[in-house]
Write an enzyme that holds these catalytic residues in place. Structure first.
Site, PDB file in Angstrom:
ATOM      1  N   GLU A   1       0.937  -1.376  57.950  1.00 55.67           N
ATOM      2  CA  GLU A   1       0.602  -1.664  59.340  1.00 55.67           C
ATOM      3  C   GLU A   1       1.462  -2.856  59.735  1.00 55.67           C
ATOM      4  OE1 GLU A   1      -2.304  -3.631  62.464  1.00 55.67           O
ATOM      5  OE2 GLU A   1      -2.394  -4.155  60.356  1.00 55.67           O
TER       6      GLU A   1
ATOM      7  N   ASP B   1      -2.689  -4.013  55.322  1.00 55.51           N
ATOM      8  CA  ASP B   1      -3.067  -4.577  56.605  1.00 55.51           C
ATOM      9  C   ASP B   1      -2.193  -5.785  56.960  1.00 55.51           C
ATOM     10  OD1 ASP B   1      -5.064  -4.862  58.824  1.00 55.51           O
ATOM     11  OD2 ASP B   1      -5.403  -6.788  57.834  1.00 55.51           O
TER      12      ASP B   1
END
Length: 733
Positions: free
Chosen positions: A465, A412
């Site tokens: 990401e 993330d």
């Protein structure tokens, strides 16, 4: 009552006794337990509440009556032994008698090689050494605890067994790693660490950074896990996984928040076992290849969705114990589904029981808030340049692959790690040694963890990401890349959703939103994500992003999903969007499964299942997802009609034509260039009645006839249903 006077030569100094009783002794292991003092063996113990104390060897031989030196419970005695060995006590007061072992009569569990590799920052099995591990040691059953706190004066293990009294189980300091073996303690023991900072302050009790299990929030103590090895039955899946090149293998990901996919009738969470029974068969039946879970690492706050974790090594206790999570992964593998976890090394919350200022200093984070504080999330940033922190996070990644057979980690907020000036104004960040804004230490960490994962776990993968155009995110580390296997294609998501949200009459002016992605489509190995981020914070659901009346919204969404499944790249869809969830996602309640009673919603679910089936069964749609030879434009510039068509192809595979009509106007006798003369079968039509469409199309197939002087040798006339995407596969004669 204080310390007795007139001590003998072998007896402890008054100051040492007072220091132990006050919890301020700098070296408990050098003082308590069994020690040689000159020619004598001396035994010292601190047992609060005891009025008398008798010592025994492990085999029950009496060593004598301990002499009380302090009314708080300090005892010592000269004993007849010839070596260091475990000691057992019988303690007594007015309330009764109890037995205990002397934790300070045991040697260290960690060895010199552990010291060396930990000091070097290269230890790759820290999860076997740090934290709490139930074991048998020197003939006694108990639990070994180890924690890193290099700037602490004292670290103690506390819990119900010692009345949360930090004086009673201080740990041994081994170059900043504190450890102790405490007999008898085992599975289910609740514990924390009491840390005395360098300035003498007693810090708020800390949870174990390496804890493998935690209490159910709002409680936050760590729990000694059951050491029983899990019995895996996924050997076939793991062996097959090892041979996959995921760039050329179907990857269709169902992104799931475990707390809100479905709930029990009373509104409580499903357990890991119930998820194994319900989620796994559903996702397998839908044809997905992978489940991706929003972070399952322990976290205190439900609305954080797991993205502010406090226990990186512990599957959240909301849904059960670690073995339950292992059973969920095992069930997924047995059903042919891989499991991806969202992983958060970008930041951590500042809850006082967590990592923030762990030993009274900025240990895991930077001291300077320009480097160690995230303005966006009010969290702390890991100090990636500190070898112990890099090792902690690297070990955590490896832990999930090894202990729970995870197939991939989706990392993330990578962009926030890569840029020193991320979300900061001028003057609010510290440049790197070259004066730039690249976080060189974070780059080195990401390269390290990615290289280790790919080296140690064949068939596993890492996904980033990363929301910027940082070069080489999915390039190998030996070529200077970050070493991820895949990168989320945020540009595709933003451009295509922006296009789809427009009224079809205006789409002709924004045709480039659908074509621009091909300019960079092969610069990385991409996953096309329609994730949870697109259906929260006022953004609405995918269905409500679509323009028009109810019929047009469903038709638009069907056409869009088919467009995406025909586009190069791996696929990711957040839960609920496969059946047209109308409400924006909320972590507080289950998805609206009752919607499936409506034909339009059930039709959309059928479409997604069939898209997955087509994607998996047609090599042309997946074998060259990440390579330019797998794609060829056929019609890219029909702005006026908002029609696009392209070929998907792979060596030795029959080509597939994907054609989309993004207006509500049907097109008859629409001419499409094709590479082969003959029969092209309609493999999928998003307007089919089976999907609650208008059921218009090409009667199942078309014939391509030869043409001269064109860039392709064949052509066909198609009927293009309104707001629809069609897959046509060439059928050899």
């Amino acid at each position: 009552m204080g310390v007795t006077s007139n001590k003998e030569n072998w007896q402890a100094e008054r100051s040492d006794v007072e220091a132990v009783v006050a919890g301020r002794h700098p070296d408990a292991f050098g003082f308590l337990g069994l020690h040689q003092v000159g020619a004598d063996w001396v035994l010292r113990a601190f047992v609060p509440h005891a009025e008398t104390l008798n010592a025994y060897t492990l085999d029950g031989m009496p060593l004598g009556h301990m002499i009380p030196r302090h009314a708080a419970g300090f005892f010592e005695a000269r004993v007849e032994v010839d070596r260091r060995q475990p000691i057992r006590y019988e303690a007594k007061n007015a309330g009764g008698t109890w037995t205990l072992y002397d934790a300070y009569s045991f040697g260290p569990v960690l060895g010199p090689m552990d010291d060396y590799y930990i000091g070097e920052g290269s230890h790759l099995r820290l999860f076997d050494k740090m934290g709490a591990h139930e074991m048998e040691f020197e003939g006694v059953h108990g639990t070994h605890f180890a924690v890193w706190a290099p700037n602490a004066q004292r670290v103690s293990v506390v819990g119900p067994w010692n009345d949360w009294d930090g004086r009673r189980n201080p740990m041994r300091n081994r170059q900043g790693i504190w450890e102790v073996f405490i007999p008898v303690l085992g599975t289910g023991t609740i514990y924390k660490y009491e840390i005395v900072a360098a300035n003498g302050d007693v810090l708020p009790l800390k949870a174990d950074p390496y804890a493998r299990q935690a209490e159910v929030r709002p409680r936050n103590a760590s729990v000694v896990p059951d050491p029983t090895p899990f019995t895996w039955t996924d050997q076939k899946y793991m062996e097959e996984r090892a041979n996959h090149d995921w760039r050329r293998t179907p990857m269709s990901i169902y992104e799931v928040h475990l707390g809100s996919w479905r709930r029990r009738p009373d509104g409580s969470f499903l357990s890991y076992d119930q998820l194994a029974e319900q989620l796994v068969p559903y996702a397998a039946d839908m044809g997905y290849t992978h489940l991706e879970f929003l972070p399952v690492s322990e976290h205190p706050f439900d609305p954080s969705w797991g993205y502010q974790p406090t226990g990186l090594f512990a599957p959240t206790s909301r849904f059960g114990d670690p073995a339950g999570f292992a059973r969920l992964v095992n069930a997924a593998h047995e059903a042919g589904l891989g499991v991806i976890l969202d992983w958060v090394p970008a930041h951590f919350p500042t809850d006082e029981f967590g990592l923030a200022r762990f030993d009274g200093t900025a240990l895991y984070e930077h001291e300077d808030p320009r480097q160690g504080y995230h303005p966006d999330w009010n969290t702390a940033i890991y100090n990636f340049g500190r070898k112990e922190v890099s090792s902690f996070l690297t070990n955590n990644a490896l832990f999930w692959f090894e202990t729970f057979h995870i197939d991939g980690l989706r990392v993330d907020a990578v962009a926030s790690m890569l840029y020193l000036d991320y979300s900061r104004q001028p003057g609010e960040w510290v440049p790197n040694k070259h004066g730039g804004n690249q976080n060189l230490e974070a780059v080195a960490f990401l390269q390290r963890v990615n290289a280790e994962v790919y080296k140690q776990f064949p068939g596993a993968f890492m996904i980033a990401e990363e929301s910027t155009s940082w070069p080489g995110v999915s390039a190998p580390t030996f070529a200077g890349g970050l070493g991820f296997g895949f990168k989320w294609n945020m540009g595709f998501m933003n451009d295509t959703l922006r296009f789809m949200s427009r009224n079809p009459i205006h789409r002709r002016f924004h045709h480039h939103d659908l074509t621009f992605g091909m300019v960079y489509a092969y610069s990385e190995n991409f996953v096309l994500p329609l994730s949870h981020d697109e259906v929260v914070h006022g953004k609405g659901s995918l269905l409500t992003k679509m323009p028009g009346d109810d019929w047009q919204q469903f038709a638009n969404l069907r056409a869009y999903l088919a467009f995406m499944w025909g586009y190069p790249g791996k696929k990711l869809l957040f839960m609920g969007q496969e059946f047209g969830q109308r409400d924006e996602w909320s972590e507080n309640k289950a998805l609206d499964w009752w919607l499936l009673d409506a034909p339009a919603h059930e039709g959309l679910r059928r479409l997604v299942a069939d898209l997955n089936a087509a994607y998996r069964s047609l090599p042309a749609l997946h074998e060259r997802d990440c390579e330019p030879e797998g794609f060829e434009w056929v019609i890219a510039n029909d702005h006026a009609n908002s029609v696009l068509a392209w070929l998907r192809q792979a060596p030795g595979a029959d080509p597939v034509l994907v054609i989309s009509n993004f207006t509500p106007v049907p097109r008859s006798n629409y001419k499409v260039p094709l590479p082969k003369v003959g029969r092209w079968v309609e493999r999928l039509n998003s307007d089919a009645g089976w999907y609650a469409g208008a059921n218009t199309g090409n009667q199942g197939a078309i014939e391509a006839y030869p043409v001269e002087g064109r860039h392709l040798p064949a052509e066909a006339e198609l009927y293009l249903p309104p707001l629809a995407t069609i897959f046509l596969k060439f059928e050899p004669a």
